[in-house]
Design an enzyme around this catalytic site. Structure first.
Site, PDB file in Angstrom:
ATOM      1  N   ARG A   1      19.495  10.447  -3.595  1.00 55.89           N
ATOM      2  CA  ARG A   1      20.471  11.725  -3.404  1.00 55.89           C
ATOM      3  C   ARG A   1      21.661  11.205  -2.642  1.00 55.89           C
ATOM      4  NH1 ARG A   1      17.454  16.797  -4.250  1.00 55.89           N
ATOM      5  NH2 ARG A   1      16.970  16.261  -6.522  1.00 55.89           N
TER       6      ARG A   1
ATOM      7  N   GLU B  26     -15.241  10.340  21.516  1.00 58.69           N
ATOM      8  CA  GLU B  26     -15.573   9.834  22.628  1.00 58.69           C
ATOM      9  C   GLU B  26     -15.138   8.317  22.890  1.00 58.69           C
ATOM     10  OE1 GLU B  26     -17.383  12.113  20.958  1.00 58.69           O
ATOM     11  OE2 GLU B  26     -17.202  13.561  22.316  1.00 58.69           O
TER      12      GLU B  26
ATOM     13  N   ARG C 164       1.053  -4.988  -5.664  1.00 58.46           N
ATOM     14  CA  ARG C 164       1.042  -6.111  -5.045  1.00 58.46           C
ATOM     15  C   ARG C 164       1.282  -7.312  -5.998  1.00 58.46           C
ATOM     16  NH1 ARG C 164      -0.774  -4.485   0.187  1.00 58.46           N
ATOM     17  NH2 ARG C 164      -2.386  -2.928   0.012  1.00 58.46           N
TER      18      ARG C 164
ATOM     19  N   ASP D 283       2.270  -0.235  11.730  1.00 55.31           N
ATOM     20  CA  ASP D 283       2.300  -1.391  12.559  1.00 55.31           C
ATOM     21  C   ASP D 283       3.517  -2.243  12.603  1.00 55.31           C
ATOM     22  OD1 ASP D 283       2.166  -1.980   9.800  1.00 55.31           O
ATOM     23  OD2 ASP D 283       0.354  -3.267   9.970  1.00 55.31           O
TER      24      ASP D 283
ATOM     25  N   ALA E 147      15.516  10.500  -0.857  1.00 57.39           N
ATOM     26  CA  ALA E 147      16.634  10.718  -0.162  1.00 57.39           C
ATOM     27  C   ALA E 147      17.655   9.436  -0.384  1.00 57.39           C
ATOM     28  CB  ALA E 147      15.946  10.528   1.417  1.00 57.39           C
TER      29      ALA E 147
ATOM     30  N   GLY F 121       0.848  -1.180   0.187  1.00 56.24           N
ATOM     31  CA  GLY F 121       0.064   0.023  -0.102  1.00 56.24           C
ATOM     32  C   GLY F 121       0.992   1.427   0.106  1.00 56.24           C
TER      33      GLY F 121
ATOM     34  N   LYS G 234     -27.158  11.265  27.828  1.00 56.48           N
ATOM     35  CA  LYS G 234     -27.159  12.335  28.762  1.00 56.48           C
ATOM     36  C   LYS G 234     -26.582  13.642  28.242  1.00 56.48           C
ATOM     37  CE  LYS G 234     -26.809  10.108  33.142  1.00 56.48           C
ATOM     38  NZ  LYS G 234     -25.669   9.611  34.233  1.00 56.48           N
TER      39      LYS G 234
ATOM     40  N   ASP H 287       5.161  -4.897   6.300  1.00 58.91           N
ATOM     41  CA  ASP H 287       5.493  -6.126   6.580  1.00 58.91           C
ATOM     42  C   ASP H 287       5.401  -7.151   5.407  1.00 58.91           C
ATOM     43  OD1 ASP H 287       2.680  -6.297   6.686  1.00 58.91           O
ATOM     44  OD2 ASP H 287       2.625  -7.379   8.559  1.00 58.91           O
ATOM     45  N   GLY H 288       4.675  -7.257   4.515  1.00 59.71           N
ATOM     46  CA  GLY H 288       4.535  -7.839   3.424  1.00 59.71           C
ATOM     47  C   GLY H 288       5.948  -7.749   2.538  1.00 59.71           C
TER      48      GLY H 288
ATOM     49  N   ARG I 243      -6.534  -2.980   9.194  1.00 57.87           N
ATOM     50  CA  ARG I 243      -7.275  -4.336   9.124  1.00 57.87           C
ATOM     51  C   ARG I 243      -6.818  -5.199  10.185  1.00 57.87           C
ATOM     52  NH1 ARG I 243      -6.531  -4.018   3.385  1.00 57.87           N
ATOM     53  NH2 ARG I 243      -4.406  -5.054   3.835  1.00 57.87           N
TER      54      ARG I 243
ATOM     55  N   THR J  46       4.201   2.859   5.622  1.00 56.38           N
ATOM     56  CA  THR J  46       2.726   2.458   5.607  1.00 56.38           C
ATOM     57  C   THR J  46       2.013   3.262   6.758  1.00 56.38           C
ATOM     58  OG1 THR J  46       1.327   0.622   6.708  1.00 56.38           O
ATOM     59  CG2 THR J  46       3.673   0.550   7.547  1.00 56.38           C
TER      60      THR J  46
ATOM     61  N   ASP K 182      -0.333   2.538   8.511  1.00 57.98           N
ATOM     62  CA  ASP K 182      -0.726   1.789   9.690  1.00 57.98           C
ATOM     63  C   ASP K 182       0.107   1.919  10.789  1.00 57.98           C
ATOM     64  OD1 ASP K 182      -3.010   0.803   7.980  1.00 57.98           O
ATOM     65  OD2 ASP K 182      -1.925  -0.905   7.542  1.00 57.98           O
TER      66      ASP K 182
ATOM     67  N   GLY L   1     -10.372  14.217  19.741  1.00 58.71           N
ATOM     68  CA  GLY L   1     -11.423  14.348  20.830  1.00 58.71           C
ATOM     69  C   GLY L   1     -12.595  13.383  20.748  1.00 58.71           C
TER      70      GLY L   1
HETATM   71  P1  ATP Z   1       1.001  -2.694   3.573  1.00 58.61           P
HETATM   72  O1  ATP Z   1       1.277  -2.807   5.091  1.00 58.61           O
HETATM   73  O2  ATP Z   1       0.482  -1.059   3.141  1.00 58.61           O
HETATM   74  O3  ATP Z   1      -0.445  -3.688   2.983  1.00 58.61           O
HETATM   75  P2  ATP Z   1       2.779  -4.319   2.815  1.00 58.61           P
HETATM   76  O4  ATP Z   1       4.362  -4.188   2.376  1.00 58.61           O
HETATM   77  O5  ATP Z   1       2.212  -5.070   3.730  1.00 58.61           O
HETATM   78  O6  ATP Z   1       2.214  -2.832   2.793  1.00 58.61           O
HETATM   79  P3  ATP Z   1       1.882  -6.710   0.709  1.00 58.61           P
HETATM   80  O7  ATP Z   1       0.724  -6.541  -0.230  1.00 58.61           O
HETATM   81  O8  ATP Z   1       1.418  -7.595   2.036  1.00 58.61           O
HETATM   82  O9  ATP Z   1       1.943  -5.059   1.420  1.00 58.61           O
HETATM   83  O10 ATP Z   1       3.282  -6.893   0.332  1.00 58.61           O
HETATM   84  C1  ATP Z   1       3.682  -6.288  -0.723  1.00 58.61           C
HETATM   85  C2  ATP Z   1       4.612  -7.382  -1.632  1.00 58.61           C
HETATM   86  O11 ATP Z   1       5.445  -8.237  -0.967  1.00 58.61           O
HETATM   87  C3  ATP Z   1       3.352  -8.622  -2.220  1.00 58.61           C
HETATM   88  O12 ATP Z   1       2.602  -7.950  -3.385  1.00 58.61           O
HETATM   89  C4  ATP Z   1       4.572  -9.445  -2.678  1.00 58.61           C
HETATM   90  O13 ATP Z   1       5.010  -9.219  -3.738  1.00 58.61           O
HETATM   91  C5  ATP Z   1       5.540  -9.238  -1.530  1.00 58.61           C
HETATM   92  N1  ATP Z   1       5.339 -10.404  -0.569  1.00 58.61           N
HETATM   93  C6  ATP Z   1       4.524 -10.442   0.392  1.00 58.61           C
HETATM   94  N2  ATP Z   1       4.725 -11.368   1.355  1.00 58.61           N
HETATM   95  C7  ATP Z   1       5.507 -12.356   0.656  1.00 58.61           C
HETATM   96  C8  ATP Z   1       6.067 -13.608   0.419  1.00 58.61           C
HETATM   97  N3  ATP Z   1       5.586 -14.377   1.661  1.00 58.61           N
HETATM   98  N4  ATP Z   1       6.808 -14.120  -0.147  1.00 58.61           N
HETATM   99  C9  ATP Z   1       7.351 -13.494  -1.269  1.00 58.61           C
HETATM  100  N5  ATP Z   1       6.847 -12.042  -1.328  1.00 58.61           N
HETATM  101  C10 ATP Z   1       5.974 -11.678  -0.637  1.00 58.61           C
END
Ligand code: ATP
Length: 326
Positions: free
Chosen positions: A28, A191, A75, A133, A25, A14, A215, A106-107, A175, A129, A131, A189
């Site tokens: 450069r 609630e 992706r 996270d 950065a 994402g 209330k 993380d992906g 998510r 990201t 998120d 702010g």
């Molecule tokens: P966001 O947190 O915004 O979703 P992300 O980096 O976690 O970002 P993902 O779509 O989960 O987004 O991962 C990005 C890309 O990383 C995937 O489309 C895929 O190409 C690669 N990827 C993710 N998991 C694996 C895996 N287990 N093995 C190989 N490639 C992976």
């Protein structure tokens, strides 16, 4: 003396505001250290398609303030397969790339860890990201801007909510993690807040509705993460409206506007610091790490650690909402 001559940078997963500032950065810093630099278009898919953009100082001029990513993001299901990664590696070799900087979540880092091990490719990750996270860094690039976007929207919804004494459930992205919801809830702010990390306490919600909303009879804003366990703002609002037909319940889903916009000063500075740190880590022969910030200092975190641990919401911040909505 570093053995690295040519770096490839990419943005993946994402998109988030500030990714362009990070690309700038990285480019450069590579130029500063007399390294060659290319960009892969559409994340990992560009490696597979052999779609590289030659980068120089002017290709990253005038982008620090832009949302999205000039390198595009994607992706890539193909990169999840050994065949796809082999193609990616062949193209990197063909283009004489010997190290990579990947910007994503993380992906993206999971893919980088696997690829780095399979082909002994030095890779450094930059957390990008909205998120926030990722374990091992206090902040990810885009989180601050997205929080500001959310609170600007909530402030506006608050105006109309107050005019009509309405109860609004506002859904924000997240998510699996409630960082964006919690921070935005405090800053606007709200609630109450509902996040994936905390099971929804229906009794507590009932008390809040009776004491807090009924209330006071003004407006009430509840920020809901999309991954909250009742199933997001629509489901929770429906449940409350069914049980309390006397309340004027509304829903607003902020959606993709949260990803866009010009990055905040905070995100631009963070992206600039991490871009420099990523290239300098590669020059120092580091690999399979994420660069992040902890207590305002740049840190290096092994991918393994960043990926296997789950970053926790600060309970003191959750508690703040309860105190401040009294
Ligand atoms: P966001 O947190 O915004 O979703 P992300 O980096 O976690 O970002 P993902 O779509 O989960 O987004 O991962 C990005 C890309 O990383 C995937 O489309 C895929 O190409 C690669 N990827 C993710 N998991 C694996 C895996 N287990 N093995 C190989 N490639 C992976």
């Amino acid at each position: 003396m570093s053995r690295i001559n040519k770096i490839c940078v990419l943005t993946s997963g994402g998109d988030s505001p500030g990714m362009n500032a990070a690309v700038r950065a990285v480019v450069r810093t590579a130029i500063y250290h007399k390294l060659e630099i290319v960009g892969s278009m559409q994340g990992y898919q560009g490696l597979i398609n052999n779609e590289f953009m030659k980068m120089n100082s002017s290709t990253v001029s005038g982008i620090i303030h832009l949302g999205g990513t000039i390198l595009k993001s994607a992706r890539s299901p193909q990169f999840r397969t050994p065949e796809g990664r082999k193609l990616a590696h062949d193209n990197l070799v063909k283009n004489k790339v010997d190290a990579m900087v990947v910007i994503g979540g993380d992906g993206t880092f999971t893919g980088a860890r696997i690829f780095g091990q399979e082909f002994n490719m030095p890779i450094v990750g930059i957390p990008g990201t909205i998120d926030n996270d990722l374990f091992g860094t206090d902040y990810t690039i885009g989180y601050d801007t997205a929080s500001n976007t959310v609170i600007e929207a909530v402030d506006k919804i608050r105006d109309t909510a107050t005019a009509h004494s309405r109860l609004f459930f506002i859904e924000v992205m997240g998510r699996d993690a409630g960082f964006l919801a919690l921070r935005s809830a405090i800053a606007s702010g709200a609630e109450a807040v509902m996040v994936p990390e905390v099971k929804t306490d229906h009794q507590k919600l009932e008390v809040f509705l009776k004491n807090g909303f009924k209330k006071k009879k003004t407006s009430s804003i509840v920020i809901v993460s999309e991954g909250e366990d009742v199933g997001g703002a629509i489901n929770i609002a429906k449940k409350v409206a069914d049980e309390h037909p006397e309340y004027d319940v509304r829903v607003s889903i902020l959606g993709h506007l949260q990803r866009g916009g010009s990055p905040s000063a905070f995100d631009r500075v963070l992206a600039s610091r991490l871009g420099v740190a990523a290239v300098e880590a590669l020059i120092d022969d580091q690999k399979s790490i994420m660069v992040g910030v902890v207590n305002r200092e740049v840190v290096h975190v092994p991918f393994n650690q960043a990926l296997k641990n789950k970053k926790k919401l600060n309970p003191a911040l959750l508690n703040l909402i309860e105190i401040l909505s009294a």
